[in-house]
Design a protein around this motif. Structure first.
Motif, short mmCIF file in Angstrom:
data_model
loop_
_atom_site.label_atom_id
_atom_site.label_comp_id
_atom_site.label_asym_id
_atom_site.label_seq_id
_atom_site.Cartn_x
_atom_site.Cartn_y
_atom_site.Cartn_z
N ASP A 204 -16.23 23.00 22.67
CA ASP A 204 -16.44 24.33 21.91
C ASP A 204 -17.85 24.37 21.18
O ASP A 204 -18.02 24.98 20.18
CB ASP A 204 -15.38 24.03 20.58
N GLY A 205 -18.87 23.64 21.65
CA GLY A 205 -20.14 23.44 21.24
C GLY A 205 -20.43 22.58 20.17
O GLY A 205 -21.45 22.38 19.49
N THR A 206 -19.62 21.99 19.69
CA THR A 206 -19.74 20.78 18.44
C THR A 206 -20.14 19.64 19.26
O THR A 206 -20.03 19.54 20.70
CB THR A 206 -18.39 20.43 18.04
N PHE A 207 -20.70 18.26 18.61
CA PHE A 207 -21.17 17.35 19.11
C PHE A 207 -20.32 16.19 18.78
O PHE A 207 -20.08 16.00 17.64
CB PHE A 207 -22.71 17.23 19.07
N GLU A 208 -20.35 15.13 19.64
CA GLU A 208 -19.85 14.00 19.24
C GLU A 208 -21.11 12.85 19.22
O GLU A 208 -21.59 12.82 20.52
CB GLU A 208 -18.74 13.28 20.00
#
Length: 246
Positions: free
Chosen positions: A106-110
């Motif tokens: 979804d384009g978020t980052f961890e």
């Protein structure tokens, strides 16, 4: 004076050298920061600076009513930090080295980073997609009697741990050996104690290791006495900060 320009990641918490910092990155300005950091070759450090927020919002209002019911949407690198972001942030922070930056579908980052070196914030640049800062590296001076103070802090910290375990009605099971190097001791204890952000910030910006240890010794004795009167306390990890939502 040795200075460096790095991306800035303001948080409602304090990062100490040696502390592991997990991040859940979803705001676009910080996504842009991570995309930029990913351009750095893997064999080179992917660094940014974490600075504690003095006056502002870790998550900027992005939709009407979020996170504040009366808020209006804000955009840009400085969203949530007013007209002068430099005044909204504490002046001493910590460089973070991102060991893992993983982009989700979804384009978020961890992100998993580790604090490395203290820095002083000299100026803030808001012209790009995310905040950047001109930073001065801060040397860690030992101060007087740092070794003896570290021994006293370790003893007091073990008592503090035992009181915490008792307040949670469980046994102490950390199993980890505590270090004996004064600087490492001072940062570990500062990170592990249950203290508010201003107090942790005070410990981070202590002029030398001995001063930090003296302050911690007083805090440990006070907090240990307070814990005796409390029926329960939340759990805390000694080397890892809670995941920050951004």
């Amino acid at each position: 004076m040795t200075t460096v320009r790095l991306p800035l990641f303001p948080l409602n918490s304090v990062l100490f050298p040696g502390l592991v910092l997990p991040l859940n990155v979803f705001e676009e300005r910080y996504r842009a920061m991570m995309r930029e950091l990913l351009k750095t070759p893997e064999e080179e450090p992917r660094r940014f600076a974490v600075v504690a927020i003095r006056d502002g919002h870790e998550v900027a209002p992005s939709l009407p009513g979020l996170p504040d019911p009366t808020s209006e949407p804000e955009r840009g690198a400085a969203a949530g930090f007013g007209t002068d972001p430099a005044k909204a942030l504490h002046k001493v922070g910590c460089v973070a080295d991102a060991a893992t930056i993983r982009e989700r579908p979804d384009g978020t980052f961890e992100v998993l980073a580790t604090g490395t070196t203290r820095v002083r914030l000299l100026s803030v640049d808001t012209s790009g997609p995310f905040l950047t800062g001109e930073l001065e590296y801060l040397e860690e001076e030992p101060g007087d009697e740092a070794g003896a103070l570290a021994e006293g802090v370790l003893r007091a910290f073990r008592q503090y741990q035992k009181r915490l375990a008792g307040a949670r009605e469980r046994s102490l099971t950390t199993g980890a050996e505590l270090p004996d190097e004064p600087g490492v001791v001072s940062y570990l204890v500062a990170a592990a104690m249950m203290l508010d952000t201003p107090t942790k910030q005070r410990l981070l910006q202590a002029p030398d290791t001995a001063s930090r240890l003296r302050d911690e010794l007083k805090l440990l004795r006070t907090e240990t006495a307070v814990i005796r009167t409390l029926p329960s306390l939340p759990a805390a990890d000694l080397t890892r900060a809670p995941t920050s939502l951004n």
